[in-house]
Design a protein around this motif. Structure first.
Motif, PDB file in Angstrom:
ATOM      1  N   ALA A 166      41.445 -23.771  18.265  1.00  0.00           N
ATOM      2  CA  ALA A 166      40.711 -23.395  19.208  1.00  0.00           C
ATOM      3  C   ALA A 166      39.538 -22.790  19.054  1.00  0.00           C
ATOM      4  CB  ALA A 166      41.435 -22.338  20.342  1.00  0.00           C
ATOM      5  N   ASN A 167      39.327 -21.860  18.093  1.00  0.00           N
ATOM      6  CA  ASN A 167      38.063 -20.894  17.806  1.00  0.00           C
ATOM      7  C   ASN A 167      37.299 -22.145  16.891  1.00  0.00           C
ATOM      8  OD1 ASN A 167      38.809 -18.745  18.961  1.00  0.00           O
ATOM      9  ND2 ASN A 167      40.086 -18.323  17.123  1.00  0.00           N
ATOM     10  N   ILE A 168      37.736 -22.758  16.128  1.00  0.00           N
ATOM     11  CA  ILE A 168      37.019 -23.608  15.385  1.00  0.00           C
ATOM     12  C   ILE A 168      36.268 -24.789  16.224  1.00  0.00           C
ATOM     13  CG2 ILE A 168      37.086 -25.577  13.792  1.00  0.00           C
ATOM     14  CD1 ILE A 168      39.322 -24.096  12.402  1.00  0.00           C
ATOM     15  N   TRP A 255      52.034 -20.450  22.786  1.00  0.00           N
ATOM     16  CA  TRP A 255      52.895 -21.394  23.432  1.00  0.00           C
ATOM     17  C   TRP A 255      52.409 -21.557  24.763  1.00  0.00           C
ATOM     18  CZ3 TRP A 255      53.128 -16.013  23.570  1.00  0.00           C
ATOM     19  CH2 TRP A 255      53.455 -15.406  24.857  1.00  0.00           C
ATOM     20  N   ARG A 256      51.481 -20.746  25.243  1.00  0.00           N
ATOM     21  CA  ARG A 256      50.970 -21.158  26.816  1.00  0.00           C
ATOM     22  C   ARG A 256      50.180 -22.682  26.455  1.00  0.00           C
ATOM     23  NH1 ARG A 256      50.429 -16.930  24.110  1.00  0.00           N
ATOM     24  NH2 ARG A 256      48.103 -16.688  24.115  1.00  0.00           N
ATOM     25  N   ALA A 257      49.585 -22.860  25.392  1.00  0.00           N
ATOM     26  CA  ALA A 257      48.805 -24.121  25.096  1.00  0.00           C
ATOM     27  C   ALA A 257      49.706 -25.253  25.060  1.00  0.00           C
ATOM     28  CB  ALA A 257      48.091 -23.958  23.905  1.00  0.00           C
ATOM     29  N   VAL A 258      50.798 -24.955  24.331  1.00  0.00           N
ATOM     30  CA  VAL A 258      51.706 -25.935  23.846  1.00  0.00           C
ATOM     31  C   VAL A 258      52.619 -26.368  25.195  1.00  0.00           C
ATOM     32  CG1 VAL A 258      54.088 -26.632  22.787  1.00  0.00           C
ATOM     33  CG2 VAL A 258      52.221 -25.538  21.549  1.00  0.00           C
TER      34      VAL A 258
HETATM   35  P1  NDP Z   1      40.820 -19.257  13.690  1.00  0.00           P
HETATM   36  O1  NDP Z   1      39.698 -19.026  14.145  1.00  0.00           O
HETATM   37  O2  NDP Z   1      41.542 -18.326  12.888  1.00  0.00           O
HETATM   38  O3  NDP Z   1      40.471 -20.431  12.656  1.00  0.00           O
HETATM   39  C1  NDP Z   1      41.593 -20.959  11.675  1.00  0.00           C
HETATM   40  C2  NDP Z   1      40.665 -20.221  10.330  1.00  0.00           C
HETATM   41  O4  NDP Z   1      41.843 -20.730   9.334  1.00  0.00           O
HETATM   42  C3  NDP Z   1      39.704 -21.431   9.727  1.00  0.00           C
HETATM   43  O5  NDP Z   1      38.628 -21.041  10.561  1.00  0.00           O
HETATM   44  C4  NDP Z   1      39.575 -21.190   8.376  1.00  0.00           C
HETATM   45  O6  NDP Z   1      38.783 -20.431   8.085  1.00  0.00           O
HETATM   46  C5  NDP Z   1      40.991 -20.837   7.944  1.00  0.00           C
HETATM   47  N1  NDP Z   1      42.150 -21.820   7.219  1.00  0.00           N
HETATM   48  C6  NDP Z   1      42.611 -21.515   6.140  1.00  0.00           C
HETATM   49  N2  NDP Z   1      43.357 -22.587   5.724  1.00  0.00           N
HETATM   50  C7  NDP Z   1      43.074 -23.600   6.557  1.00  0.00           C
HETATM   51  C8  NDP Z   1      43.537 -24.938   6.384  1.00  0.00           C
HETATM   52  N3  NDP Z   1      44.287 -25.410   5.600  1.00  0.00           N
HETATM   53  N4  NDP Z   1      43.045 -25.564   7.766  1.00  0.00           N
HETATM   54  C9  NDP Z   1      42.362 -25.106   8.741  1.00  0.00           C
HETATM   55  N5  NDP Z   1      41.765 -23.730   8.615  1.00  0.00           N
HETATM   56  C10 NDP Z   1      42.206 -23.049   7.642  1.00  0.00           C
HETATM   57  O7  NDP Z   1      41.990 -19.830  14.601  1.00  0.00           O
HETATM   58  P2  NDP Z   1      41.962 -21.178  15.572  1.00  0.00           P
HETATM   59  O8  NDP Z   1      40.475 -21.850  15.460  1.00  0.00           O
HETATM   60  O9  NDP Z   1      43.066 -22.048  14.884  1.00  0.00           O
HETATM   61  O10 NDP Z   1      42.233 -20.533  16.740  1.00  0.00           O
HETATM   62  C11 NDP Z   1      43.619 -20.373  17.056  1.00  0.00           C
HETATM   63  C12 NDP Z   1      43.565 -19.135  18.129  1.00  0.00           C
HETATM   64  O11 NDP Z   1      42.680 -19.250  19.063  1.00  0.00           O
HETATM   65  C13 NDP Z   1      44.727 -18.825  18.792  1.00  0.00           C
HETATM   66  O12 NDP Z   1      45.213 -17.567  18.536  1.00  0.00           O
HETATM   67  C14 NDP Z   1      44.591 -19.288  20.184  1.00  0.00           C
HETATM   68  O13 NDP Z   1      45.527 -18.448  20.778  1.00  0.00           O
HETATM   69  C15 NDP Z   1      43.237 -18.816  20.368  1.00  0.00           C
HETATM   70  N6  NDP Z   1      42.591 -19.323  21.584  1.00  0.00           N
HETATM   71  C16 NDP Z   1      43.156 -20.372  22.372  1.00  0.00           C
HETATM   72  C17 NDP Z   1      42.198 -20.910  23.257  1.00  0.00           C
HETATM   73  C18 NDP Z   1      42.946 -21.989  24.185  1.00  0.00           C
HETATM   74  O14 NDP Z   1      44.060 -22.451  23.781  1.00  0.00           O
HETATM   75  N7  NDP Z   1      42.372 -22.478  25.373  1.00  0.00           N
HETATM   76  C19 NDP Z   1      40.988 -20.471  23.608  1.00  0.00           C
HETATM   77  C20 NDP Z   1      40.536 -19.418  22.606  1.00  0.00           C
HETATM   78  C21 NDP Z   1      41.343 -18.947  21.721  1.00  0.00           C
HETATM   79  P3  NDP Z   1      37.920 -20.646   6.584  1.00  0.00           P
HETATM   80  O15 NDP Z   1      37.907 -22.146   6.389  1.00  0.00           O
HETATM   81  O16 NDP Z   1      36.815 -19.796   6.857  1.00  0.00           O
HETATM   82  O17 NDP Z   1      38.796 -19.804   5.574  1.00  0.00           O
END
Ligand code: NDP
Length: 397
Positions: A166-168, A255-258
């Protein structure tokens, strides 16, 4: 000047809530410094029971799977379902990309604009999140979807590897905004409808595992109701998510997303339908479940919360794709067990022992009194809290 509520420490917040002393102390004793960083106005941790599917066979590999859930009987049913699926569950993975949306009104010419600026759009994405490119992910495609005469969604297809993403996705989308300035975007946000992350699981069940061909036929007929009746579909899908959401929650995923994604998929042709399909195929009961499911094994709460990491380690050192298959396999097992129960005379019999345990605790039974109370309650035709209380008093006297 007095501090604002959000500026207080967790203990100060508890004091400000004017709770009974014993409740305040109990909440205070359950605080954890890590979780205090996770949400705003943090006061305490909320504990949830965690059980485990001890052994489920998925693509020739045996897994143990944690489930965090408050509802009695769900974990037992998932284990039963896993046993019935002793031939194993097979996972078919389609794609693994998230979708991010840029929402535009009156976007005439946006297709041509994207064709013309494709290189710039891709370069901007890489610049915004270089680390995901190092991991082999990143922006894969940009597509235009006309939603109505005036509304357009520019869909960014982004591979977030082992993160839910989500954040990415939001980081990349926000970096793209200035490029699209002339279309005056309303906003950007990921879509939780993860149709580029469809996973299918299938399983074949021997008739003798479920009490014979007749039970199998009843399961098929019951399941068919969920395809045409939204009342039945809602309950069948709720039971499915008993399994899916419990694993999603235990592994620190959203789980809300899923669930939102699953329910949207259940309505994809305009009517809400059951997500699992059971048929008789080649002399076996054949189950199939397809779901868009976006979860991660890194990032978000998973990397921050030790509870999630520990629970995930029960499954093993898995990547996000494997986790998605495991979650859906537990869902299939859960659904099978529920339908089998209904087909063999109702779910209450199995449920009641666990419900009575909860009732015994509710009326004040101590741990060593629960079993005796439950055995007495099971033999009665009518049970309520006053009956349970009376039995507790009798046991104590
Ligand atoms: P993060 O922002 O924590 O991003 C994951 C980070 O993990 C990456 O930026 C990367 O950082 C690191 N990483 C390490 N190993 C890997 C790998 N093998 N593959 C990918 N990334 C890796 O989390 P998400 O972007 O996943 O966001 C999920 C969160 O966002 C959840 O908590 C969710 O609830 C929340 N959210 C949900 C929303 C929605 O569903 N509508 C809206 C906004 C937020 P690096 O490469 O720098 O090490």
């Amino acid at each position: 000047m007095s501090k604002k509520f959000y500026e207080l420490t967790p203990d100060e917040r508890l004091l400000a809530l004017n709770l009974k002393e014993d409740i305040r102390l109990s909440l205070s004793s359950r605080q954890s410094p890590v979780n205090a960083q996770m949400v705003e106005n943090y006061i305490s941790d909320f504990r949830m029971p965690m059980g485990v599917v001890h052994d489920i066979l998925i693509d020739e590999q045996h897994f143990s799977v944690p489930m965090a859930i408050e509802e009695p009987s769900v974990v037992a049913a998932a284990n039963n379902g896993a046993k019935m699926l002793s031939n194993g569950v097979h996972v078919i993975m389609a794609d693994t990309a998230m979708i991010g949306q840029m929402l535009l009104i009156g976007a005439a010419g946006v297709d041509e604009f994207i064709d013309l600026h494709r290189d710039e759009i891709f370069a901007k994405a890489k610049q915004a999140k270089p680390s995901i490119y190092k991991r082999g992910g990143g922006l894969r495609d940009v597509r235009v979807r006309n939603i109505s005469k005036t509304e357009t969604s520019v869909d960014f297809i982004i591979d977030t590897k082992d993160a839910m993403g989500a954040n990415i996705v939001n980081t990349i989308l926000e970096a793209e905004l200035p490029l699209f300035e002339k279309f005056v975007p309303l906003g950007v946000i990921l879509s939780n409808y993860a149709t580029n992350q469809l996973v299918t699981v299938t399983g074949d069940v021997d008739f003798e595992r479920i009490g014979g061909r007749e039970v199998a036929q009843k399961i098929v007929a019951l399941n068919h109701f969920s395809k045409n009746d939204p009342y039945r579909a809602t309950t069948e899908n709720k039971g499915l998510f008993n399994g899916i959401s419990a694993v999603v929650l235990a592994t620190g995923n959203d789980w809300r997303a899923v669930e939102a994604s699953g329910h949207a998929y259940a309505s994809r042709d305009g009517q809400y339908r059951g997500l699992v399909t059971w048929t008789i195929l080649n002399g076996k009961l054949h189950g199939e479940l397809t779901l868009p499911i976006s979860v991660g094994t890194v990032g978000g709460a998973i990397s921050a919360m030790p509870d999630a990491k520990q629970a995930l380690s029960i499954i093993g050192d898995v990547n996000a794709d494997t986790l998605r298959g495991v979650i859906l396999s537990v869902g299939l097992a859960q659904n099978l067990a529920a339908l089998k129960s209904i087909a063999s005379g109702g779910i209450q019999r199995g449920h009641m022992r666990m419900q009575y345990r909860a009732l015994a605790m509710q009326v004040g039974a101590k741990t060593d009194e629960i079993t005796a109370i439950v055995s007495r309650l099971i033999s009665l035709s009518y049970v309520d809290a006053s009956v349970a209380k009376k039995i507790l008093m009798e046991i104590r006297n």
